[in-house]
Design an enzyme around this catalytic site. Structure first.
Site, mmCIF file in Angstrom:
data_model
loop_
_atom_site.group_PDB
_atom_site.id
_atom_site.type_symbol
_atom_site.label_atom_id
_atom_site.label_comp_id
_atom_site.label_asym_id
_atom_site.label_seq_id
_atom_site.Cartn_x
_atom_site.Cartn_y
_atom_site.Cartn_z
ATOM 1 N N GLU A 129 0.772 -1.304 -0.024
ATOM 2 C CA GLU A 129 0.001 0.061 0.200
ATOM 3 C C GLU A 129 0.694 1.491 -0.182
ATOM 4 O OE1 GLU A 129 -3.834 -1.727 2.705
ATOM 5 O OE2 GLU A 129 -2.172 -0.472 3.479
ATOM 6 N N CYS A 143 3.287 8.367 2.026
ATOM 7 C CA CYS A 143 3.149 7.425 2.982
ATOM 8 C C CYS A 143 3.558 6.150 2.332
ATOM 9 C CB CYS A 143 2.284 7.167 4.135
ATOM 10 S SG CYS A 143 2.150 5.923 5.412
ATOM 11 N N CYS A 150 4.221 -7.471 7.639
ATOM 12 C CA CYS A 150 5.149 -7.271 8.624
ATOM 13 C C CYS A 150 4.931 -8.294 10.011
ATOM 14 C CB CYS A 150 4.628 -6.105 9.270
ATOM 15 S SG CYS A 150 5.706 -5.285 10.592
ATOM 16 N N CYS A 154 2.210 -5.786 15.909
ATOM 17 C CA CYS A 154 1.310 -4.683 16.767
ATOM 18 C C CYS A 154 0.015 -5.225 16.708
ATOM 19 C CB CYS A 154 1.881 -3.433 16.356
ATOM 20 S SG CYS A 154 3.415 -3.030 16.001
ATOM 21 N N CYS A 157 -2.707 -3.130 14.443
ATOM 22 C CA CYS A 157 -2.467 -2.813 13.156
ATOM 23 C C CYS A 157 -2.767 -3.805 12.209
ATOM 24 C CB CYS A 157 -0.816 -2.870 13.196
ATOM 25 S SG CYS A 157 -0.192 -2.493 11.475
ATOM 26 N N CYS A 394 -2.933 1.575 7.712
ATOM 27 C CA CYS A 394 -1.830 0.750 7.164
ATOM 28 C C CYS A 394 -2.551 -0.751 7.132
ATOM 29 C CB CYS A 394 -0.466 0.694 7.800
ATOM 30 S SG CYS A 394 0.512 -0.720 8.093
HETATM 31 S S1 SF4 Z 1 2.549 -0.883 13.349
HETATM 32 FE FE1 SF4 Z 1 1.991 -2.495 11.654
HETATM 33 S S2 SF4 Z 1 3.298 -2.196 10.139
HETATM 34 FE FE2 SF4 Z 1 4.129 -0.831 11.701
HETATM 35 S S3 SF4 Z 1 5.576 -2.239 12.985
HETATM 36 FE FE3 SF4 Z 1 3.560 -2.907 13.923
HETATM 37 S S4 SF4 Z 1 2.905 -4.480 12.836
HETATM 38 FE FE4 SF4 Z 1 4.328 -3.548 11.425
#
Ligand code: SF4
Length: 478
Positions: A129, A143, A150, A154, A157, A394
């Site tokens: 993205e 961005c 990833c 987190c 996210c 994201c």
């Molecule tokens: S916020 Fe999302 S993209 Fe960013 S490091 Fe954490 S899991 Fe990865």
């Protein structure tokens, strides 16, 4: 006869490059997985050096490469038919061996606030993205993503909820920025900003690594892409922000790396105690917790003299109370971070399907900001969520594209096990920490990057020239 003449030209082309350019080119192209197909030149990301090598090896004078470069970079044109001062034969040759882009547009959404969100499909089907955000004065911020998926996990996210697929190459990272920059020159994506109404041009002025992925877990490719963004697109390093969850070893690497331009550093903090941060950001405990992180930020400030931004996603009832703001202020004080070298950015959470938290309302945001600023004198700025009507957070658009593709396949009666698309790879895939460990350890060592030699570069350029001559004889005899 032809082979001998070509060979002489090819050798001549190599000696046109001073060593620094050759080494720089190696970083960009050596990692490009598309180099094995016939369309070896990606017009959106090709370097000037590579363009010269190929075009002069075809027997054209070097100024032709300058002309093509002028179309690509200065005018943002990758359609060969529009290049009306380029001879037909050269356009034919370029058509044979080049493609306008390696990122295919899979989906695009436009917000009422002018934000544009895109999902691109990479050469191997991975979806990534990019977001373009306009501002009233004509500036635009891109961005961009640094990884497909990833591994940091987190919990709030959408990308973290999907897991990790692969690192993006420096070309794929650079192209996300170059595409927006070129389209803004062409005004393809122009938003009716005040500056446009007043006759000023729109331009891409800022880049933030806040899209999919953890940029410091893909250090080598991110560093190469940043160098290209500054040198080829003219965007200053101070206008580029690398946002990390807190990969401590690579923050240390960035602090002293002479090859990394002086970008801004932002750290996703979100919590002021290890107990809370371990739950929201699993990477916290892996890198030694808040003591290690804040200690390395202190070193970063002392060594670079640059300010650090601490990012704080405000989750209603979780981390948005004045008492939590006080905990954050005390953490900054205890860690001996100079107040004038720290800036806190707060933004209400972008809700995602896999996390039950909600964004804080305006009053709670204001209370948090006032506590930090008035009680402790710590600069704190509330940020507005952009593109909230199009799920610009994201990973959210990618989820929608995958969901839609999955539904379409079900409707067509395609069994998912037989699919080779990314849908198969992503659906049901679970995040594992093993993959995260492997990725980052690889990046700390990075021997290939450190030992890049001009010999390796010569081999790479030879291969590039060879790859663009396979069918040239056929073309000549037509
Ligand atoms: S916020 Fe999302 S993209 Fe960013 S490091 Fe954490 S899991 Fe990865």
């Amino acid at each position: 006869m032809y082979a001998a003449a070509f060979s002489a030209r090819r050798v001549r082309a190599f000696h046109l490059f001073p060593k620094p350019i050759r080494t720089f080119v190696a970083c960009n192209m050596g990692s490009n997985p598309t180099v094995s197909d016939n369309k070896v030149i990606n017009l959106s990301t090709v370097t000037k050096g590579d363009l010269e090598t190929v075009i002069t090896s075809w027997g054209h004078p070097r100024f032709r490469a300058d002309q093509v470069w002028n179309w690509i970079r200065d005018k943002g044109v990758t359609n060969l038919e529009e290049m009306n001062n380029i001879p037909k034969k050269l356009r034919q040759q370029l058509a044979e061996y080049s493609k306008p882009t390696s990122l295919e547009l899979a989906s695009e959404l436009r917000s009422k606030d002018g934000t544009i969100k895109r999902a691109y499909r990479c050469y191997d089907g991975q979806l990534i993205e990019s977001v373009l955000m306009p501002y009233e004065d004509g500036r635009y911020t891109a961005c961009i993503s640094s990884q497909a998926g990833c591994a940091q996990g987190c919990v709030f996210c959408a990308t973290g909820q999907m897991g990790f697929s692969r690192q993006l190459t420096s070309d794929e990272i650079f192209e996300q920025v170059a595409r927006f920059a070129a389209e803004l020159q062409h005004e393809d994506v122009v938003h009716e900003t005040k500056s446009k109404q007043h006759g000023r041009s729109n331009r891409l002025s800022n880049v933030v690594f806040m899209g999919m992925g953890e940029p410091l877990a893909n250090y080598r490719h991110v560093s190469t892409a940043i160098n290209r963004i500054t040198q080829e697109l003219g965007i200053g390093a101070r206008k580029i922000t690398v946002s990390t969850v807190g990969i401590v070893p690579n923050i240390r690497k960035l602090t002293t790396d002479p090859n990394m331009p002086q970008v801004r550093l932002a750290v996703s903090l979100h919590c002021a105690t290890d107990e809370e941060r371990d739950v929201l950001l699993p990477a916290n405990s892996r890198y030694g917790g808040l003591d290690e992180l804040m200690g390395c930020l202190r070193e970063y400030i002392e060594v670079t003299g640059r300010r650090v931004t601490l990012e704080w996603a405000l989750i209603a009832g979780e981390n948005d109370t004045p008492e939590t703001a006080r905990k954050l202020a005390r953490l900054i004080q205890k860690s001996r971070l100079r107040k004038d070298m720290v800036h806190v950015n707060v933004i209400p959470l972008n809700p995602t399907g896999g996390f039950g938290g909600n964004p804080s309302d305006r009053k709670r945001v204001n209370d948090f900001v006032n506590t930090l600023e008035k009680e402790f004198g710590i600069a704190c700025t509330p940020r507005v969520r952009r593109g909230i009507d199009i799920d610009a957070g994201c990973g959210q658009l990618k989820s929608k594209v995958l969901e839609k593709e999955s539904q379409e396949k079900r409707l067509k009666g395609i069994v998912m096990d037989d699919a080779t698309s990314e849908s198969k790879m992503m659906i049901g895939k679970e995040f594992t920490y093993d993959s995260a460990i492997n990725i980052e350890e690889e990046d700390f060592e990075d021997p290939e990057f450190e030992d890049e030699s001009s010999k390796a570069e010569s081999v790479r350029l030879l291969n590039l020239v060879k790859a663009t001559t396979i069918d040239l004889t056929k073309l000549d005899s037509q």
